[in-house]
Design a protein around this motif. Sequence first.
Motif, short mmCIF file in Angstrom:
data_model
loop_
_atom_site.label_atom_id
_atom_site.label_comp_id
_atom_site.label_asym_id
_atom_site.label_seq_id
_atom_site.Cartn_x
_atom_site.Cartn_y
_atom_site.Cartn_z
N LEU A 138 0.98 -1.09 0.07
CA LEU A 138 0.01 -0.11 0.03
C LEU A 138 0.74 1.26 0.20
O LEU A 138 0.59 2.29 -0.77
CB LEU A 138 -0.96 -0.14 1.21
CG LEU A 138 -2.18 -0.54 1.09
CD1 LEU A 138 -2.99 -0.46 2.49
CD2 LEU A 138 -3.18 -0.07 -0.01
N GLY A 139 2.03 1.11 0.98
CA GLY A 139 2.62 2.40 0.92
C GLY A 139 3.84 2.92 -0.02
O GLY A 139 4.33 3.63 -0.10
N ARG A 140 4.34 1.61 -0.52
CA ARG A 140 5.30 1.84 -1.77
C ARG A 140 4.53 1.98 -3.20
O ARG A 140 3.62 1.29 -3.38
CB ARG A 140 6.29 0.84 -1.63
CG ARG A 140 7.08 0.58 -0.37
CD ARG A 140 8.09 -0.42 -0.25
NE ARG A 140 9.12 -0.36 0.48
CZ ARG A 140 9.84 -1.55 0.59
NH1 ARG A 140 9.91 -2.43 -0.20
NH2 ARG A 140 10.68 -1.64 1.77
N GLY A 141 5.26 2.89 -3.94
CA GLY A 141 4.83 2.75 -5.38
C GLY A 141 3.39 3.35 -5.44
O GLY A 141 2.60 2.66 -6.36
N ILE A 142 2.77 4.11 -4.94
CA ILE A 142 1.53 4.65 -4.68
C ILE A 142 1.12 5.14 -6.17
O ILE A 142 0.31 4.67 -6.59
CB ILE A 142 1.09 5.75 -3.84
CG1 ILE A 142 1.45 5.22 -2.33
CG2 ILE A 142 -0.37 6.13 -3.53
CD1 ILE A 142 1.51 6.35 -1.37
N GLY A 143 1.94 5.90 -6.79
CA GLY A 143 1.55 6.49 -8.28
C GLY A 143 1.62 5.18 -8.98
O GLY A 143 0.72 5.16 -9.90
#
Length: 807
Positions: A379-384
């Motif tokens: 969820l918190g990494r690579g949001i875009g």
Amino acid sequence: MERATESAERDDVYRAALVWERVADIMPPDHPMGAKVLFSLGNTLRLRFGHSRDTTDLSSSVSVCRAAIRCAGDDRTDLVAALCNLGNSLQERFERTGDLASLVEAITVHRDAAAASRPTDRTHVTVLSDLAAALMLACKRDPSEHTLDETITLLNSLLSATDDADPARPGRLANLGAQLYARHRLTGTQAEIEASIEAFRASLALAPGLASSMTGLADALHALFHLTKKQEVLDEAVECARTAVSLPHTDHWCDAAALNALSLALDCSFSRHRDRAGAIQAQMSVLGNESLPPSVRVSAARKAGDLLCDGDPRRAAAVLERAVLLMPQLLPRAVQRRDHRHVLSGFTNLTADAVALCLADETMPARERAARALGLLELGRGIGLSHALAIRDDTAELARWHPDLAHRLAAVRAELDEEPEPFAVRRDRHELAEELEAVLAEIRAQEGFALFARPPALEDLVVAGEEGPIVLFNTSRFGCAAVVLTASGVGFLPLPGLTLEAVVERVVAYHQALHTRDGETVLRGALEWLWDNVMSPVLSELGHDQPDEEGPRVWLAPGGLLGLLPLHAAGRRDFDGDRRSVLDRVVTSYTPTVQALLHSRRAVQRRLGPGRALIVASPDGLPSARKEALRLHEILPESVLLLDDEGGPTKATVLRHLPEASLVHFACHAVADPVEPADSRLILRGRTAEPLTVSSLDAARLDNAQLAFLSACTTAVSHNAALVDESAHLAAAFQLCGFPHVVGTLWEVADDPATRISRVFYREVQAGSPGFDPAMSATALHRAVRTARDHYRDSSSAWASHVHFGA
């Protein structure tokens, strides 16, 4: 509408909007009241957004106000009113989403309104006040002395035109105080913070119950305490913050600002007041307020977690987990890629801290902790990246059963992904994002498509480990660990020898030393340290603790600053003994997230045909680039060859050929932009020509793509600390637009070793057959790097830079 504007009561606002909508519906197109009706409707829709929190109200307000400007024609009064209302709606949208384009346009239209307004007009001061408010937002987003000076000058001129009896004077004094405080934060001078305090006190003398002034005074006193260390100043800051919280607030923003001021002041005075609990409660109140923008709530969770971590780490874990769950909302699809660093800049390491605290919670079984940590990391990494991947997966099944929906989805996605051009006339991105959500909702309503374009569920992520181990590293001040996905499920391995401080130290040291006399010694030390503290424990846990000539596949997702270090090249210097190195045990590939790896694997399965190879070379300053391109063209004679000295390549030419290419090879210079990763670029025709940037690849959809070899410098790394978890670099951009296999580099490599690695790679990837086999790319690069290592035994920088991304 007047009553709604003054009272902001929900019922009045909704009734006003309904009536204006009805008026607009029945009004003839050429009605003389057209502009007034439309800008009044736009204003009321903006007010309604304050209650509904439905961003479609804001988008509708913007559209209606633009229509009002067109209707105003030569009527200066209507034009000024329409411009002001449009600017206010754009400002509101920026505050909600962080979309810089909306703020830039807001300032532009407010300047247009000020230019069209006359000093003798009754609304002239209001027009200038709206411009000042927009400039204040610009100062808050990206403070500069020039913009602050302009804003302070404008506010002072407004105050000169406002006497003490004017009800607007207290608010304008508060705004001046806020800008002086912002200037103090930029310059650090005591005179400016004292002037800020004076402005806030003057505001409160006229309006003792103005919560924004009381909050601003609390913050300014807090800043003055850090300069003077006078306890009475801090005591007054705490008292002002308490008063601000108790006062009635005009909106949720003011409420959140007061709670934040109280939290910071109470935490600062903790040694005397013993009231850290009050500071925590203030931040928790902001976190729990669902009407506030996600960025404000996540920031509050970050502060609450910091206050809790020492005394109650389990509760801190729960608070930070709530923050991570909100993080995907920080980057709505309408926000452009180049705005991501500003939105995420305050949240570096938040996900890592949440994961570390989760893994440390021994009240949960180990497997449950590992699964929870995996979910947080995704969820918190690579949001875009996650948003983009969700709508880029194969739509063949959708096109088969619902071709019209597939066509609509492709059209709106292409328009939304299109790289924006300055001053170009195009559809509003927020309207496009809402249209995309509407199309997705319609698709998901069809039988069998309920999960279309949704992020993979936890059980889907776990299954990804069946094709080979996936190791997600987490580095935090609360401890470091590896979350490991294998065929048997998900687990985690603490890495006590790895610390965040050590990672920072190694990254700084080796990047500073790369091109110095001591560079090889520093890099060799980093590789040995990585082996001892990171990769050796992980490979032992996986059972890969003996040399293996070919080695099984292992995927690495470093995350954070660890991603700037060459994990794949970790090892001891003694290669001839027990061969203690990653290269002698496994074949490594990198992936930003598990979702990105699944996307690449689906791209392999989607392969439509052999396609053609595209070879792009710009020999400018690279003597070997032309030779490298011509040698590869001999191996693949059917390929398209673009050479700089033959009139190409250009950005347009490359983008035209990319959709037909299954293999693309770039031999050129590259730049990893340290400030704006979206501008990281491949230099195609010298440094003055238009480059191929990360953002220019956003709109590409490449169904034939299989392998991209970026034989250029620093194509697989991002140096912006705010975006290290976003994988905002060229290799990830090629992976996103369809290439399941990408070869890139972590730093600049000399011509000779780069040419050697390229030559061995293509020899291996051919696998004795005509053409090439993309599935061999990871193994081929592994062999090429091993060969280079054995040749350049005393130069780790010559071979350790090349990495494989993807399937």
